[in-house]
Design a protein around this motif. Structure first.
Motif, mmCIF file in Angstrom:
data_model
loop_
_atom_site.group_PDB
_atom_site.id
_atom_site.type_symbol
_atom_site.label_atom_id
_atom_site.label_comp_id
_atom_site.label_asym_id
_atom_site.label_seq_id
_atom_site.Cartn_x
_atom_site.Cartn_y
_atom_site.Cartn_z
ATOM 1 N N LEU A 99 -20.520 -39.508 62.754
ATOM 2 C CA LEU A 99 -19.516 -38.854 63.892
ATOM 3 C C LEU A 99 -18.446 -38.328 63.452
ATOM 4 C CD1 LEU A 99 -20.619 -41.809 66.583
ATOM 5 C CD2 LEU A 99 -21.622 -39.259 66.076
ATOM 6 N N ILE A 100 -17.624 -39.006 62.489
ATOM 7 C CA ILE A 100 -16.505 -38.509 62.148
ATOM 8 C C ILE A 100 -16.608 -37.418 61.431
ATOM 9 C CG2 ILE A 100 -14.458 -38.930 60.811
ATOM 10 C CD1 ILE A 100 -15.027 -42.226 61.172
ATOM 11 N N ASP A 101 -17.635 -37.241 60.564
ATOM 12 C CA ASP A 101 -17.667 -35.808 59.384
ATOM 13 C C ASP A 101 -18.360 -34.902 60.311
ATOM 14 O OD1 ASP A 101 -17.645 -34.511 57.204
ATOM 15 O OD2 ASP A 101 -19.731 -35.197 56.744
ATOM 16 N N ILE A 102 -19.586 -35.147 60.906
ATOM 17 C CA ILE A 102 -20.045 -34.014 61.440
ATOM 18 C C ILE A 102 -19.560 -33.788 62.894
ATOM 19 C CG2 ILE A 102 -22.537 -33.181 62.325
ATOM 20 C CD1 ILE A 102 -23.475 -35.156 60.133
ATOM 21 N N ASP A 103 -19.643 -34.478 63.696
ATOM 22 C CA ASP A 103 -19.021 -34.293 65.265
ATOM 23 C C ASP A 103 -17.654 -33.826 64.927
ATOM 24 O OD1 ASP A 103 -21.235 -35.526 67.418
ATOM 25 O OD2 ASP A 103 -21.530 -35.931 65.466
ATOM 26 N N GLY A 104 -16.874 -34.428 64.009
ATOM 27 C CA GLY A 104 -15.404 -34.461 63.996
ATOM 28 C C GLY A 104 -15.137 -32.840 63.604
ATOM 29 N N GLY A 294 -14.169 -46.948 53.027
ATOM 30 C CA GLY A 294 -12.765 -46.831 52.799
ATOM 31 C C GLY A 294 -12.672 -45.579 51.829
ATOM 32 N N GLN A 295 -13.599 -44.577 51.914
ATOM 33 C CA GLN A 295 -13.492 -43.327 51.099
ATOM 34 C C GLN A 295 -12.867 -42.426 52.267
ATOM 35 O OE1 GLN A 295 -17.398 -43.210 48.187
ATOM 36 N NE2 GLN A 295 -17.848 -43.719 50.389
ATOM 37 N N LYS A 296 -11.583 -42.534 52.615
ATOM 38 C CA LYS A 296 -10.873 -41.595 53.604
ATOM 39 C C LYS A 296 -9.497 -41.342 52.724
ATOM 40 C CE LYS A 296 -10.809 -42.303 57.655
ATOM 41 N NZ LYS A 296 -10.566 -43.472 58.860
ATOM 42 N N CYS A 297 -9.116 -40.113 52.970
ATOM 43 C CA CYS A 297 -7.715 -39.702 52.561
ATOM 44 C C CYS A 297 -6.715 -40.529 53.312
ATOM 45 C CB CYS A 297 -7.684 -38.265 52.295
ATOM 46 S SG CYS A 297 -7.966 -37.385 53.799
ATOM 47 N N THR A 298 -7.096 -40.757 54.544
ATOM 48 C CA THR A 298 -6.205 -41.356 55.330
ATOM 49 C C THR A 298 -6.276 -42.831 55.483
ATOM 50 O OG1 THR A 298 -7.545 -40.774 57.361
ATOM 51 C CG2 THR A 298 -5.893 -39.426 56.652
ATOM 52 N N ALA A 299 -7.188 -43.661 54.872
ATOM 53 C CA ALA A 299 -7.291 -44.947 55.040
ATOM 54 C C ALA A 299 -6.053 -45.558 54.613
ATOM 55 C CB ALA A 299 -8.439 -45.407 54.007
ATOM 56 N N ILE A 300 -5.947 -46.802 55.328
ATOM 57 C CA ILE A 300 -4.858 -47.855 55.023
ATOM 58 C C ILE A 300 -5.102 -48.593 53.614
ATOM 59 C CG2 ILE A 300 -3.421 -49.871 55.739
ATOM 60 C CD1 ILE A 300 -4.310 -48.880 58.758
ATOM 61 N N ARG A 301 -4.156 -48.261 52.662
ATOM 62 C CA ARG A 301 -4.150 -49.164 51.129
ATOM 63 C C ARG A 301 -3.206 -49.845 51.151
ATOM 64 N NH1 ARG A 301 -8.860 -46.664 50.391
ATOM 65 N NH2 ARG A 301 -8.879 -44.587 50.399
ATOM 66 N N ARG A 302 -1.751 -49.959 51.938
ATOM 67 C CA ARG A 302 -0.939 -50.756 51.960
ATOM 68 C C ARG A 302 -0.579 -51.383 53.527
ATOM 69 N NH1 ARG A 302 4.008 -48.175 49.634
ATOM 70 N NH2 ARG A 302 3.177 -46.532 51.061
ATOM 71 N N VAL A 303 -0.665 -52.772 53.486
ATOM 72 C CA VAL A 303 -0.734 -53.521 54.962
ATOM 73 C C VAL A 303 0.755 -54.302 54.838
ATOM 74 C CG1 VAL A 303 -1.567 -54.981 56.393
ATOM 75 C CG2 VAL A 303 -2.975 -53.491 55.034
ATOM 76 N N PHE A 304 1.837 -53.889 55.770
ATOM 77 C CA PHE A 304 3.162 -54.723 55.738
ATOM 78 C C PHE A 304 3.165 -55.264 57.060
ATOM 79 C CE2 PHE A 304 3.571 -50.724 53.039
ATOM 80 C CZ PHE A 304 3.911 -51.511 51.875
ATOM 81 N N ALA A 305 3.674 -56.528 56.714
ATOM 82 C CA ALA A 305 3.843 -57.458 58.023
ATOM 83 C C ALA A 305 5.187 -58.275 57.795
ATOM 84 C CB ALA A 305 2.841 -58.291 58.093
ATOM 85 N N PRO A 306 5.666 -58.705 58.687
ATOM 86 C CA PRO A 306 6.941 -59.701 58.584
ATOM 87 C C PRO A 306 6.470 -60.897 58.095
ATOM 88 C CG PRO A 306 6.769 -58.836 60.975
ATOM 89 C CD PRO A 306 5.598 -58.403 60.253
ATOM 90 N N ASP A 307 7.395 -61.281 57.100
ATOM 91 C CA ASP A 307 7.078 -62.465 56.070
ATOM 92 C C ASP A 307 6.485 -63.710 56.784
ATOM 93 O OD1 ASP A 307 9.490 -62.914 56.982
ATOM 94 O OD2 ASP A 307 10.446 -62.709 55.045
ATOM 95 N N SER A 472 -7.469 -40.865 61.942
ATOM 96 C CA SER A 472 -8.351 -39.514 62.402
ATOM 97 C C SER A 472 -7.155 -38.313 62.485
ATOM 98 C CB SER A 472 -8.548 -39.956 63.754
ATOM 99 O OG SER A 472 -9.539 -41.077 63.685
ATOM 100 N N PRO A 473 -7.276 -37.550 61.420
ATOM 101 C CA PRO A 473 -6.562 -36.223 61.508
ATOM 102 C C PRO A 473 -7.195 -35.549 62.802
ATOM 103 C CG PRO A 473 -7.371 -36.534 59.337
ATOM 104 C CD PRO A 473 -7.924 -37.494 60.304
ATOM 105 N N LEU A 474 -6.021 -35.021 63.513
ATOM 106 C CA LEU A 474 -6.549 -34.059 64.628
ATOM 107 C C LEU A 474 -6.151 -32.575 64.549
ATOM 108 C CD1 LEU A 474 -5.515 -36.344 67.668
ATOM 109 C CD2 LEU A 474 -7.777 -36.028 66.489
ATOM 110 N N PRO A 475 -6.929 -31.597 64.725
ATOM 111 C CA PRO A 475 -6.583 -30.414 64.446
ATOM 112 C C PRO A 475 -5.338 -29.832 65.261
ATOM 113 C CG PRO A 475 -8.600 -30.363 66.038
ATOM 114 C CD PRO A 475 -8.285 -31.800 65.456
ATOM 115 N N HIS A 476 -4.997 -30.543 66.118
ATOM 116 C CA HIS A 476 -3.675 -29.980 66.912
ATOM 117 C C HIS A 476 -2.527 -30.163 65.920
ATOM 118 C CE1 HIS A 476 -6.849 -31.711 69.377
ATOM 119 N NE2 HIS A 476 -6.506 -30.686 70.441
ATOM 120 N N MET A 477 -2.644 -31.397 65.378
ATOM 121 C CA MET A 477 -1.372 -31.824 64.407
ATOM 122 C C MET A 477 -1.580 -31.499 62.977
ATOM 123 S SD MET A 477 -0.009 -33.234 67.010
ATOM 124 C CE MET A 477 1.297 -34.089 66.332
#
Length: 676
Positions: A99-104, A294-307, A472-477
């Protein structure tokens, strides 16, 4: 199982593989399912075919015609979605991934089609910005225009989105009027081949507008000119190798890159475990780790949280990831499928081992996990792997090494400034997200991290039901990012189209600018017609056609009646002494909206005719006060015409109001919808 020979579409014909072909494995079973590549492709012929057949055909079309072509392509692809779904399972993708690849991808093409119709002219020249007055009396003007490059766009795409990755580049390219040669990644090129076949078979595209290379490009990049564009998606190392070729640099060939990106997500300091934002954060991270494995150029690789919240984040993520079902992507119960190939799996494991030198793996054992409906040994499967790095300030690998798979690392921050500092250690990313309900947190991150990111995504309880997600990259942006992310800006609406056009400064007289841009400018030749312009249909009206009204005097009674009738009793209209104390007014003056109303009364033709509706006005400015006793008259010119549908089009009128001394008192652009 029959081995599929993935063909190239070159110079108007399909060409099969040769002895140089590489084999392609199923990501699910490990079996060889296809082969692709032909070292004997005539790249000279392909480039010539694009430049001399596809290019002229596309440039003959207006932006609106190209936009209609994109819409027709998207609708035709949509009819064949099931075929694309079926073949895509072998890449390891689930139905949700499809749905992300084809419909997107189809949706992206539809957005560009819509924007082309709404934001670009029904013409072959795009006007970029306003007219610049370069002389005192306005006889010498300047205007920036954009016209299609006279070359070809070579699209080098990544393996992870074989449909969306092609269409998000192809849509702005074709809308610009430039032909494309698509080179998909070999591992999933069989999906792209089917999408190209569908588009070619539709008969919608002009000949030469689209070609495809399955396998290597050979020496094609060395044959490009300064009228060509290379648009690349992939690793930073490959991008550097390609864009630093002497031929590319020496000829200033445009190179648009979207590459490695250590995207991050920040849990705001206000998002404690009892808030909706905390749950949203866990959901976003889990989804980005597991979508497309996880094979997405926009995937979250680093997660930051208050200690102080890191233990709660780790616990919640481990619980969420433990519910992810890994297995056969064609099974509806599967939430995460396989990586695209055994080599990609090996690469992710190697990168994860590097991360493990600085961070502890707290979830996901690649040597011990369950795969449902498939073989973990034969397929390219991995579990989601979550790491915890307690020392992000001194760590290096977690900010530099991207494991392009289901891998993320959780890290603590002390305060918001520290979080921004850590996020920026990625040296340029496609996207960073911030989950917070505190608007000031969002502002501080935007100011501190904006320069390092192509997109900042903020989400909270107010927007979570309608938001499209971190990844999700959007074509408007804009889709792209600075530094490590490649420095490119794909999509972004009409901004994406500009990558394939040349901006040129045009200087000359008003008539010259009006002729080039097909848009009337003040000072250009006016056309007088015996009939009132409101009695003439959209197609009958000519650019520059002008109507001049008689004068109407403004009385004090008019001003007072308008004030009483509308309730607008602002002192400048009602109190002479107060008005005189205002530096803008000589005394009581007419309302600006009274002038607009009287202007309409002067130029409107009251009888039923081609004018269907007044839909608004743009760029209104009042330049000189009008007092009781002054007169106004209107000068109305057809500035521009834009078709909207099969029944009517938009007419943009340039309107000036002058007084009895021919001094300008108001100016604006009137918009009407006129029947054909």
């Amino acid at each position: 199982m029959t081995l599929q020979n993935v063909q190239s579409f070159a110079a108007g014909r399909w060409i099969g593989t040769d002895d140089s072909a590489r084999v392609i494995h199923s990501a699910v079973t490990g079996k060889v399912i296809a082969q692709a590549g032909n070292a004997s492709l005539d790249t000279d012929e392909m480039l010539d075919y694009a430049r001399n057949v596809g290019g002229p055909a596309l440039r003959e079309m207006t932006f609106h015609q190209r936009a209609k072509m994109l819409k027709a392509l998207a609708l035709d692809l949509s009819k064949h979605k099931q075929r694309l779904y079926d073949i895509s399972f072998a890449t390891g993708a689930t139905q949700n991934d499809h749905l992300i690849d084809i419909d997107g991808g189809i949706g992206t093409m539809l957005v560009f089609a819509s924007k082309g119709r709404r934001e670009m002219p029904d013409d072959v020249v795009y006007l970029d910005g306003a007219v610049e007055q370069l002389s005192r009396n306005g006889t010498f003007l300047g205007q920036h225009i954009c016209t299609p490059l006279r070359g070809v766009a070579v699209h080098i795409n990544a393996f992870n989105f074989p449909v969306w990755g092609m269409l998000e580049k192809l849509a702005p390219t074709l809308l610009a009027g430039v032909p494309a040669i698509v080179k998909p990644a070999t591992a999933s090129c069989y999906v792209t081949e089917l999408a190209v076949q569908i588009m070619i078979d539709s008969g919608i595209l002009p000949k030469g507008a689209l070609q495809m290379v399955a396998g290597g490009l050979g020496g094609m990049l060395g044959q490009l000119t300064n009228q060509d564009v290379v648009s690349f998606t992939g690793s930073a190392d490959t991008a550097l190798m390609l864009r630093s070729q002497k031929h590319i640099l020496a000829n200033s060939i445009r190179f648009v890159a979207e590459q490695d990106s250590l995207n991050a997500s920040i849990l705001g300091p206000d998002a404690s475990p009892d808030t909706p934002e905390f749950g949203l954060f866990i959901k976003e991270v889990t989804r980005e780790m597991t979508t497309k494995a996880g094979q997405k150029c926009t995937a979250i690789r680093r997660v930051f949280a208050p200690d102080v919240l890191v233990p709660a984040v780790l616990e919640a993520l481990q619980e969420s990831l433990s519910k992810v079902t890994i297995g056969d992507p064609a099974d509806d119960a599967t939430r995460m499928g396989a990586l695209v190939s055994p080599s990609q799996r090996a690469d992710v494991l190697a990168k994860a081992a590097t991360l493990g030198k600085e961070a502890e793996r707290v979830f996901g054992d690649p040597d011990n996990f369950t795969v449902h409906g498939a073989s973990a040994e034969k397929g390219a499967f991995l579990p989601p792997m979550l790491f915890h790095c307690a020392t992000p300030d001194t760590a290096v690998n977690v900010h530099e090494v991207e494991a392009f798979g289901p891998v993320s690392t959780v890290m603590p921050y002390r305060d918001l400034d520290h979080a921004v500092e850590l996020v920026n250690k990625g040296q340029g990313s496609l996207v960073a997200s911030v989950i917070t309900h505190d608007a000031q947190v969002a502002r501080l991150v935007a100011l501190g991290a904006g320069a390092f990111h192509g997109r900042l995504y903020f989400n909270n309880r107010d927007s979570m039901k309608e938001s499209t997600g971190h990844g999700s990259p959007l074509p408007h942006m804009v889709h792209g990012g600075p530094g490590r992310a490649g420095g490119g800006e794909e999509m972004g609406g009409i901004r994406g189209v500009m990558h394939y056009m040349q901006r040129t400064a045009i200087q000359g007289s008003p008539d010259i600018l009006a002729a080039i841009g097909n848009k009337w400018v003040p000072g250009a030749r006016e056309i007088d017609h015996a009939d009132h312009p409101f009695t003439r249909s959209f197609h009958e009206l000519e650019i520059g056609e002008t109507y001049k009204t008689k004068e109407r005097q403004i009385s004090l009674a008019d001003i007072e009646h308008f004030a009483e009738f509308t309730g607008d009793t602002f002192y400048a209209h009602m109190d002479d002494a107060a008005a005189k104390r205002n530096p803008f007014f000589p005394g009581r003056v007419a309302h600006g909206y009274l002038l607009l109303s009287f202007a309409a009364g002067l130029f409107v033709e009251p009888n039923e005719g081609p004018v269907l509706a007044n839909t608004g006005l743009d760029n209104l400015r009042f330049t000189k006060p009008v007092e009781a006793g002054d007169s106004i008259k209107v000068h109305l010119s057809v500035k521009h015409k834009t078709p909207r549908n099969e029944e009517y089009g938009e007419v943009r009128w340039h309107v000036t109001l002058t007084n009895q001394d021919d001094e300008l008192v108001a100016e604006y652009e009137l918009l009407t919808m006129n029947a054909y």
